[in-house]
Scaffold this motif. Structure first.
Motif, short mmCIF file in Angstrom:
data_model
loop_
_atom_site.label_atom_id
_atom_site.label_comp_id
_atom_site.label_asym_id
_atom_site.label_seq_id
_atom_site.Cartn_x
_atom_site.Cartn_y
_atom_site.Cartn_z
N UNK A 68 0.84 -1.21 0.00
CA UNK A 68 0.00 0.00 0.00
C UNK A 68 0.86 1.25 0.00
N UNK A 69 1.94 1.28 0.77
CA UNK A 69 2.84 2.43 0.80
C UNK A 69 3.48 2.66 -0.56
N UNK A 70 3.88 1.56 -1.23
CA UNK A 70 4.48 1.69 -2.57
C UNK A 70 3.46 2.25 -3.57
N UNK A 71 2.22 1.75 -3.48
CA UNK A 71 1.18 2.24 -4.40
C UNK A 71 0.89 3.72 -4.14
N UNK A 72 0.86 4.12 -2.87
CA UNK A 72 0.63 5.54 -2.56
C UNK A 72 1.77 6.40 -3.10
N UNK A 73 2.99 5.91 -3.00
CA UNK A 73 4.14 6.66 -3.53
C UNK A 73 4.01 6.81 -5.05
N UNK A 74 3.61 5.74 -5.73
CA UNK A 74 3.44 5.80 -7.19
C UNK A 74 2.32 6.77 -7.55
N UNK A 75 1.24 6.74 -6.77
CA UNK A 75 0.11 7.65 -7.03
C UNK A 75 0.57 9.10 -6.88
N UNK A 76 1.37 9.38 -5.84
CA UNK A 76 1.89 10.74 -5.65
C UNK A 76 2.73 11.19 -6.83
#
Length: 189
Positions: A68-76
């Motif tokens: 989830x943290x990786x996906x949030x970073x990609x979204x940012x």
């Protein structure tokens, strides 16, 4: 060419023109469909590269949190890129608009001719403005307010009676001035 200046007659018959138009339209429709399919394929390919399918089964809670943290970073990152692109597009649109205005301003400029002095009487000016409504010569001084000499003399007398305001204030100050005001006020009633 015809001596009348008409368009020369075409060498293609009407049925041939119609069939050529139909062929062009079908070819254009096929090209549009092909472009649409290519765009869809490009979209699927791009999403396959950027976003691999998620394998969530058999993952622990800690691994899911990391995912989830990786996906949030990609979204940012994607949001930042999108914002940058939008701001560039807005800036370019604004620049284009300003340049269009400059072109219009440059194309619309012309040199103003020097104006000549023209002497026009009041009657001629009124005739030009009012046209047929204007009647004869018009005496502009006739509409002015007349002032009588007697009115001017009465105004001077009133100003002399008032006199210097400082003397009037000094006379009315203190208890005697108040007494005078009271006496004159009582007499008036």
């Amino acid at each position: 060419m015809n001596p009348k200046g008409d368009k020369p007659k075409s060498k293609i018959s009407a049925s041939r023109k119609l069939s050529l138009k139909m062929l062009l339209l079908t070819r254009a429709c096929e090209d549009l469909e092909k472009e649409r399919q290519e765009r869809e394929e490009e979209k699927v390919r791009y999403l396959g590269e950027k976003l691999p399918p998620l394998q969530l089964s058999g993952m622990s809670l800690e691994e899911l949190q990391n995912l989830c943290k990786q996906l949030h970073a990609k979204i940012d990152v994607v949001d930042e890129e999108r914002y940058d692109c939008e701001s560039k597009v807005n800036k370019h649109n604004k620049d284009i608009h300003e340049l269009k205005l400059k072109v219009q301003d440059l194309g619309g400029k012309f040199k103003k001719p020097a104006l000549r002095k023209v002497r026009v009487s009041a009657d001629e000016m009124m005739r030009a403005l009012l046209g047929s409504k204007h009647k004869g010569s018009m005496d502009l001084r006739a509409n002015l307010k007349s002032v009588k000499k007697e009115d001017v003399k009465q105004d001077k007398v009133l100003t002399n009676e008032v006199g210097d305001w400082r003397k009037n204030v000094e006379a009315m100050s203190g208890m005697e001035g108040r007494k005078k005001m009271f006496d004159t006020g009582g007499a008036a009633q």
